[in-house]
Enzyme design. Structure first.
Site, mmCIF file in Angstrom:
data_model
loop_
_atom_site.group_PDB
_atom_site.id
_atom_site.type_symbol
_atom_site.label_atom_id
_atom_site.label_comp_id
_atom_site.label_asym_id
_atom_site.label_seq_id
_atom_site.Cartn_x
_atom_site.Cartn_y
_atom_site.Cartn_z
ATOM 1 N N ASN A 187 42.713 38.044 43.699
ATOM 2 C CA ASN A 187 43.546 38.153 42.497
ATOM 3 C C ASN A 187 44.719 37.201 42.688
ATOM 4 O O ASN A 187 45.669 37.506 43.404
ATOM 5 C CB ASN A 187 44.016 39.607 42.348
ATOM 6 C CG ASN A 187 44.838 39.820 41.087
ATOM 7 O OD1 ASN A 187 45.174 38.848 40.395
ATOM 8 N ND2 ASN A 187 45.169 41.055 40.797
ATOM 9 N N ARG A 223 39.558 37.546 39.854
ATOM 10 C CA ARG A 223 40.078 38.144 38.628
ATOM 11 C C ARG A 223 40.612 37.016 37.745
ATOM 12 O O ARG A 223 41.406 36.186 38.196
ATOM 13 C CB ARG A 223 41.215 39.100 38.968
ATOM 14 C CG ARG A 223 41.845 39.640 37.719
ATOM 15 C CD ARG A 223 43.072 40.441 38.025
ATOM 16 N NE ARG A 223 43.596 40.971 36.782
ATOM 17 C CZ ARG A 223 44.889 41.070 36.503
ATOM 18 N NH1 ARG A 223 45.791 40.675 37.371
ATOM 19 N NH2 ARG A 223 45.270 41.559 35.359
ATOM 20 N N HIS A 270 43.347 44.751 30.787
ATOM 21 C CA HIS A 270 43.045 45.891 31.683
ATOM 22 C C HIS A 270 41.575 46.308 31.589
ATOM 23 O O HIS A 270 41.230 47.443 31.921
ATOM 24 C CB HIS A 270 43.895 47.135 31.336
ATOM 25 C CG HIS A 270 45.340 47.019 31.667
ATOM 26 N ND1 HIS A 270 46.315 47.658 30.927
ATOM 27 C CD2 HIS A 270 45.989 46.384 32.668
ATOM 28 C CE1 HIS A 270 47.510 47.396 31.436
ATOM 29 N NE2 HIS A 270 47.331 46.631 32.492
ATOM 30 N N ARG A 303 58.014 45.875 28.529
ATOM 31 C CA ARG A 303 57.513 45.358 27.240
ATOM 32 C C ARG A 303 57.643 46.423 26.162
ATOM 33 O O ARG A 303 57.402 47.601 26.411
ATOM 34 C CB ARG A 303 56.044 44.959 27.339
ATOM 35 C CG ARG A 303 55.762 43.836 28.284
ATOM 36 C CD ARG A 303 54.306 43.399 28.148
ATOM 37 N NE ARG A 303 53.885 42.636 29.300
ATOM 38 C CZ ARG A 303 52.874 42.970 30.098
ATOM 39 N NH1 ARG A 303 52.142 44.033 29.851
ATOM 40 N NH2 ARG A 303 52.579 42.225 31.136
ATOM 41 N N GLU A 317 40.432 48.430 40.570
ATOM 42 C CA GLU A 317 40.005 47.200 39.901
ATOM 43 C C GLU A 317 39.289 46.259 40.866
ATOM 44 O O GLU A 317 38.346 45.569 40.476
ATOM 45 C CB GLU A 317 41.214 46.506 39.266
ATOM 46 C CG GLU A 317 41.709 47.270 38.037
ATOM 47 C CD GLU A 317 43.111 46.890 37.594
ATOM 48 O OE1 GLU A 317 44.075 47.396 38.191
ATOM 49 O OE2 GLU A 317 43.239 46.084 36.675
#
Ligand code: ADP
Length: 401
Positions: free
Chosen positions: A8, A93, A182, A243, A385
């Site tokens: 990643n 990823r 996601h 956010r 993940e």
């Protein structure tokens, strides 16, 4: 032994995990962080056997090329791998796959080009992901490398749910639409949830809530995403650490007129200084609980807003799905925060959602937290993940070529 390395790659970090897919085990994991700074940080952990142990180094790592070379050296030193060529594959990823990538893909020059094409849609993430891919291709040219996209799982969303009500040409010419993110996490917990429910994946209806620093909800029918809260970018939807999630789209124009801020400033305000941080000054949920418990009314407001937004999405996705087997909580907050889970599920008995306070607070790992009366299962499932990327990478190399 079938070994798969998952990478990643971020703008200043490379995180990695090495899996033995036959034994279903993590052999090693770690990260190179602060790449390019005077004191970079290298953390490496070997798992299992005689090699268990953690090492940390602080020294300058100039770029991603050097970072990956050091990861290779650490894997060799710790005895988990003698050569990168021993890997069955490397799984990368990649944040944005646009509409082109509906599933993982074996990387070649044309795939690299397509990921480059997607840079305008993900200007912060895709270039960083590409750096990881490019150095891995140089250092392990014989090893199959697979790109696994955060957006791919959501490509099954039907058009009325992914379109924005904007002039049609903006979709056709500028690719303006909902993509969702996601996806790897939503896909992983959805499959785990079906197993926990003892139902075939194909016949489950789920709402999955990934609540970490970023946060998103997904409605999943028969293993396919049919809607998700993040949009063209990760800014839309739930309230997040920094956010704002959903707001009136006219607010940026108002701010520009009223304050003279320019659009890059407003973009940064909405991405970095809003959400939980914007409301109460803190973006770490543990800190927000501490503040709220000490009587800080802004922290309490941030919590209430956070949970209310999630509840609204549960209601919307329940309607979109038509029936619901389970709500699934995952991510740092979803997995660990019993109070947030309780508040998100409160007052929905009429919808068949009834949490059990004891199960909610006592659970650990993957567990259910609904009462025996609840028609909808409430599940907490730690996401993984990296494992999902490793599995998808393995599936891709077995089924391509
Ligand atoms: P990322 O999106 O960066 O992967 P994580 O999934 O690790 O983030 O989630 C980070 C969030 O999880 C932070 O807001 C953190 O406060 C929260 N968190 C972690 N542990 C707990 C806990 N025990 N209780 C409440 N919140 C927690």
């Amino acid at each position: 032994m079938t070994r798969i390395l998952v990478i990643n790659s971020g703008s200043s970090s490379i995180k990695y995990q090495l899996f033995d897919m036959d034994a279903g085990q993590v052999l090693a994991s770690g990260a190179v962080e602060r790449i390019g700074e005077a004191e970079s940080l290298l953390r490496h952990r070997s798992h299992g056997g005689d090699n268990t142990g953690e090492r940390c180094h602080n020294h300058h790592i100039a770029d991603h090329r050097e970072g990956l070379a050091q990861i290779g050296a650490l894997l060799r030193e710790s005895g988990t791998l003698t050569e990168l060529s021993q890997l069955a594959a490397i799984g990368h990823r990649v944040v944005h796959g646009g509409e082109h990538f509906r599933e993982p893909v074996l990387i070649d020059a044309s795939v690299v080009e397509r990921i480059q094409d997607m840079i305008p849609l993900a200007p912060l993430h895709n270039p960083a992901n590409l750096m990881g891919i490019e150095v891995a291709l140089q250092q392990a040219p014989e090893t199959p490398q697979v790109a696994v996209f955060d957006t791919a799982f959501h490509q099954s969303i039907p058009e009325p749910a992914w379109r924005y009500a904007l002039p049609d040409r903006l979709y056709r010419e500028q690719r303006v639409r909902r993509y969702g993110f996601h996806g790897t996490s939503h896909a992983y917990v959805a499959r785990q949830a079906a197993a926990m429910l003892g139902k075939p994946h194909e016949s489950t209806r789920l709402i999955t809530l990934h609540l970490g620093n970023g946060a998103s909800a997904a409605a999943i029918a028969g293993g396919n995403s049919i809607d998700t809260s993040m949009g063209m970018t990760p800014l839309e939807g739930l309230i997040m650490g920094t956010r704002c999630g959903d707001i009136d789209p006219a607010i940026p124009f108002y701010l520009s007129r009223a304050t003279g801020m320019d659009y890059p400033e407003i973009e940064s305000l909405l991405n970095r200084d809003s959400g939980l941080r914007g409301i109460c000054g803190a973006n770490d949920m543990r800190e927000i609980h501490r503040l709220a418990d000490a009587g800080d009314s802004q922290a309490q407001l941030a919590l209430d807003m956070y949970c209310y937004r999630i509840k609204k999405y549960i209601g919307a996705y329940y309607a979109a799905l038509g029936s619901l087997d389970a709500v699934v909580f995952t991510g740092g907050i979803g997995e660990n925060d019993a109070r947030v889970r309780a508040q998100c599920c409160a007052g929905m008995e009429a919808l068949g959602i009834e949490p059990d306070a004891g199960k909610n607070t006592a659970g650990n790992g993957a567990f259910s937290m609904h009462s025996s009366r609840s028609q909808v299962s409430l599940l907490v499932i730690p996401t993984n993940e990296e494992l999902e990327i490793a599995r998808q990478t393995m599936h891709c190399i077995r089924h391509s070529g």
